[in-house]
Design a protein around this motif. Sequence first.
Motif, short mmCIF file in Angstrom:
data_model
loop_
_atom_site.label_atom_id
_atom_site.label_comp_id
_atom_site.label_asym_id
_atom_site.label_seq_id
_atom_site.Cartn_x
_atom_site.Cartn_y
_atom_site.Cartn_z
N PRO A 34 0.84 -1.19 0.00
CA PRO A 34 0.00 0.00 0.00
C PRO A 34 0.88 1.25 0.00
CG PRO A 34 -0.55 -1.49 1.83
CD PRO A 34 0.75 -1.94 1.27
N THR A 35 0.51 2.25 -0.79
CA THR A 35 1.35 3.44 -0.97
C THR A 35 1.61 4.16 0.36
OG1 THR A 35 0.52 3.70 -3.20
CG2 THR A 35 1.53 5.64 -2.19
N GLU A 36 0.54 4.42 1.12
CA GLU A 36 0.74 5.20 2.36
C GLU A 36 1.59 4.43 3.37
OE1 GLU A 36 -1.70 7.70 5.70
OE2 GLU A 36 -2.57 7.44 3.72
N TRP A 37 1.43 3.10 3.37
CA TRP A 37 2.22 2.28 4.29
C TRP A 37 3.71 2.38 3.93
CZ3 TRP A 37 5.23 -2.20 3.62
CH2 TRP A 37 5.59 -2.86 4.81
N VAL A 38 4.00 2.34 2.62
CA VAL A 38 5.39 2.46 2.18
C VAL A 38 5.94 3.84 2.57
CG1 VAL A 38 6.94 2.52 0.17
CG2 VAL A 38 5.16 0.78 0.32
N ALA A 39 5.11 4.87 2.38
CA ALA A 39 5.54 6.23 2.74
C ALA A 39 5.89 6.31 4.22
CB ALA A 39 4.44 7.23 2.39
N LEU A 40 5.05 5.68 5.02
CA LEU A 40 5.28 5.67 6.47
C LEU A 40 6.58 4.94 6.81
CD1 LEU A 40 3.52 6.66 8.90
CD2 LEU A 40 2.83 4.30 9.21
N LYS A 41 6.80 3.82 6.13
CA LYS A 41 8.02 3.04 6.39
C LYS A 41 9.27 3.80 5.93
CE LYS A 41 6.54 -0.42 8.57
NZ LYS A 41 7.00 -0.61 9.95
N LEU A 42 9.13 4.60 4.87
CA LEU A 42 10.27 5.42 4.44
C LEU A 42 10.60 6.44 5.52
CD1 LEU A 42 9.46 6.05 0.65
CD2 LEU A 42 11.28 4.61 1.59
N LEU A 43 9.55 7.04 6.09
CA LEU A 43 9.78 8.00 7.18
C LEU A 43 10.42 7.32 8.39
CD1 LEU A 43 6.57 10.22 7.09
CD2 LEU A 43 8.91 11.05 6.89
N GLU A 44 10.05 6.07 8.59
CA GLU A 44 10.61 5.31 9.72
C GLU A 44 12.05 4.89 9.48
OE1 GLU A 44 8.57 2.26 12.39
OE2 GLU A 44 7.28 2.34 10.63
N GLY A 45 12.50 5.04 8.24
CA GLY A 45 13.88 4.66 7.91
C GLY A 45 14.03 3.17 7.68
N ASP A 46 12.96 2.51 7.23
CA ASP A 46 13.02 1.07 6.98
C ASP A 46 14.03 0.78 5.86
OD1 ASP A 46 10.91 -1.53 7.30
OD2 ASP A 46 12.14 -1.46 5.49
N SER A 47 15.07 0.02 6.17
CA SER A 47 16.18 -0.14 5.22
C SER A 47 15.75 -0.87 3.95
CB SER A 47 17.33 -0.87 5.90
OG SER A 47 16.86 -2.09 6.42
N GLU A 48 14.95 -1.92 4.07
CA GLU A 48 14.56 -2.72 2.90
C GLU A 48 13.71 -1.90 1.92
OE1 GLU A 48 13.76 -6.59 2.71
OE2 GLU A 48 15.57 -7.03 3.87
N LEU A 49 12.71 -1.20 2.48
CA LEU A 49 11.82 -0.44 1.60
C LEU A 49 12.51 0.80 1.03
CD1 LEU A 49 8.53 -0.93 3.59
CD2 LEU A 49 9.01 -1.76 1.31
N THR A 50 13.42 1.37 1.79
CA THR A 50 14.18 2.52 1.29
C THR A 50 15.00 2.09 0.08
OG1 THR A 50 14.32 3.41 3.52
CG2 THR A 50 15.86 4.31 1.93
N LYS A 51 15.64 0.92 0.21
CA LYS A 51 16.45 0.40 -0.90
C LYS A 51 15.57 0.11 -2.12
CE LYS A 51 19.68 -3.33 -1.76
NZ LYS A 51 19.90 -4.71 -1.43
N MET A 52 14.41 -0.51 -1.84
CA MET A 52 13.50 -0.87 -2.94
C MET A 52 13.03 0.39 -3.68
SD MET A 52 9.84 -2.85 -2.68
CE MET A 52 8.84 -1.40 -2.32
N MET A 53 12.61 1.41 -2.93
CA MET A 53 12.06 2.61 -3.56
C MET A 53 13.15 3.41 -4.27
SD MET A 53 8.92 2.24 -3.25
CE MET A 53 8.47 3.72 -4.14
N GLN A 54 14.35 3.37 -3.74
CA GLN A 54 15.45 4.08 -4.38
C GLN A 54 15.73 3.47 -5.76
OE1 GLN A 54 19.00 4.21 -2.01
NE2 GLN A 54 19.99 5.71 -3.31
N HIS A 99 14.05 11.99 -0.87
CA HIS A 99 15.22 12.05 0.01
C HIS A 99 15.28 13.39 0.75
CE1 HIS A 99 18.98 10.67 1.52
NE2 HIS A 99 19.63 11.69 1.04
N GLN A 100 14.94 14.46 0.01
CA GLN A 100 14.97 15.79 0.63
C GLN A 100 13.94 15.89 1.76
OE1 GLN A 100 17.42 17.97 -0.14
NE2 GLN A 100 16.62 18.96 1.71
N VAL A 101 12.75 15.34 1.53
CA VAL A 101 11.71 15.36 2.59
C VAL A 101 12.23 14.58 3.81
CG1 VAL A 101 9.35 14.69 3.21
CG2 VAL A 101 9.83 15.50 0.90
N LEU A 102 12.86 13.45 3.54
CA LEU A 102 13.37 12.64 4.66
C LEU A 102 14.47 13.38 5.42
CD1 LEU A 102 13.56 9.09 2.98
CD2 LEU A 102 11.84 9.94 4.57
N LEU A 103 15.32 14.08 4.67
CA LEU A 103 16.40 14.85 5.33
C LEU A 103 15.83 15.96 6.19
CD1 LEU A 103 19.19 15.29 2.62
CD2 LEU A 103 19.31 14.00 4.75
#
Lengths: 680, 87
Positions: free
Chosen positions: A219-239, A251-255
């Motif tokens: 789910p899109t919002e779940w992935v967005a939440l996990k990106l904010l949480e710094g989830d390593s697997e999903l960050t790698k996948m989305m990158q 990346h800028q929003v996360l920074l």
Amino acid sequence: MTESALNSLTDSAAHPLARHETPLIALAGQPNMGKSTLFNLLTGLNQHVGNWPGKTVERREGTFSLDSTPVRIVDLPGTYSLTANSPEEVIAREFILREQPDVVVAVVSAANLERSLYLVAELISLPSPLVVALNMVDVAEHEGLHVDVDILQTALGVPVVPMVATRAQGVRELLEVIRQVLNGERVLMPRVPEIRSDHRQALQDISRLISGHVPPPYPTEWVALKLLEGDSELTKMMQEILPAEKWQAVHQVLLNHDDAQMAVASGRYEWVGRMIRAAVARPPIGQISVTERLDRWAAHPLWGLIFLGLVLGAVFWVTFTVGSPIQNWLETYLIGGLISWADVLLRNAPFWVHSLVVDGILGGVGSVLTFLPILAIFFAVFGLLEDIGYMARAAYVMDNFMHLMGLHGKSFLPLFLGFGCNVPAVIGSRVIDSEQARLLTILVTPFMPCTARMAVVAFIAAAFFGPYATLVSWGFVLLSLLMLVLVGTLLNRVIFKGQRSAFIMEMPLYHLPNWRTIGLLVWQRSLAFIQKAGTTILFLSVIIWVLSVLPNGDLNSSILARIGHWVEPIGRMMGLDWRLTVALLTSFMAKENAIATLGVVFGNSQGVGLAQILTSTFSHASALAFLSATMLFIPCAATMAVIHQETGSWRWTVLNILLMLVVSFAVSSAVYWIAVALRV
Amino acid sequence: MLQKLLQALQSNETLSTEQIAKQLSTTPQMVLVMLEHLEALGYIHQVESCTEACSQCPLSNVCHTGKNKPVKVWQVNSHYRPQIPLE
């Protein structure tokens, strides 16, 4: 659930809302919540165990019959959350997202909802329908907790089934709820936790940026939440998936929100807190409220200190009321009797044999052994205070007090151990990270009154001050603690520069004492004391005796007397003659040895106990000075050895000796001359 | 709530879980769970209260303190302290 209701389950044929041909149920939960017990209950022998693909994590899967149709059930690995912190967490969330089970059953503990609900906060945000199995309700009730199932159900927006998996209670009800969910008879309106308000915009921004790029089934919002949480697997996948410019924007929003991890977790804890407040009732009276009521006094920064002082006073009162009469009896009748018996038995033996047994062994070790009732009471009372949960409070209020004086917070841990013995207290200073703070703690640890010192104080105070012995002993313990604070503050200003940091400690609940544990503790410590008396103190008593009879059998011209006369000028300034000064010096080997030395020096030839001899020989002012010197004198040899071991330096070890010598000399002299001036 | 807990830790005082629970209007158990979470995130660390000392101590077999009932104690990691945001 009744038998007829259970039969009705088997009457209906299909589960219209099930996504899978064979309905699939996932069991999720933290470790030790009873998940496996429930799995075994449901599947019986219809289960098999393997590994998750590409992982060494165990996979348990089985089948059971519901409505006459088979249902697959998968026992997911125990996890605390669904962030990619461990293989188990990745397996659990990937299974729920990819396999999309028809129902996810979250097994939680009613006795520890605070811990269990964090995972529920994550599971409830996923697409699969959720049912909460509220396990261990019996344990919760036993602990006085009442979870209102209806309120929890309403607050969560998903079904909650109370159960006791170990007794198979509530399993049928759980199956009925699962059936209702599968058949669409239960409408779920899950209330999902929200991210902290100051990060909602960031969540929306990321959701917008990744929308259309997130691969199914995520789910899109779940992935967005996990990106904010710094989830390593999903960050790698989305990158890897996102176009470079979009990833740059994400990346800028996360920074810009580097504390987003905290914000997401905060939102979940707020959610858990709301559930607990709504559904969990704690007993108005009983264990928890007793703890709270007692802690209003016992853990209060000011009243807690006064309470601690009163507790220490009570310890001495019990010691003198119960222990001293027994000690007197032992000294007069047991040791006195043994001395008289040995005196008669060895009348014709060579002088040195007679003197060694009567003066050296029975006079020295015998006197120390009479401490046993006093020490046993100390051990029992301190064991009791520890067992009911008070000692943690004592340490806590002491720590607050030390903070006021500028001492480091962490120091309380080893100092706390120092009440028993200074040796583990010095070693315990290893918990302190800062070298300077550790050094400071080691240097002040010998000011903690250990039980050996307190036993000497109990013996002397009872002999000299009778009904006021409690007050005198209590005063000397407080004097030691006061000196600890004063010296600590002074050293802190010189070497530690007043650094401080926050410190959080868990207070155990007060509870009824376990008398067996306390009995065992008294037995073990008493045994250790007897062993010490039979080895170290016996050896030292013999050495002191040898020094007291050489070269010609006369005490006044002995080597011991010569040593005593040599140091007497210093002792005189504290009101101590050469015998008391020598007794003080020999306490360097073991604190109890001070009494053993006095026993050897005075012997028992006058037919009365050592206590009586001492009171008829010395003034009250000298006794007070001797007590303060004993409390503040250089630590015993074992403590000195570990101080050297822990500091790795002779310089600090010698400094500690000098520090204690100066303090004990100054305080004892002051005590003596004030007592003389006041004609005590 | 986690944020408020971190703010409470900035007081530089010694705090009990009960005290913090009162400040945050929650239960001490909830505070414990959050402390463990903060520990996992690296904001705080648990102080090894007595275990190491006991393993070295000659009196460990007769001692009751530490070995059987270690007091759980946490401390804020100094390198994280400046990063703790204020509300």
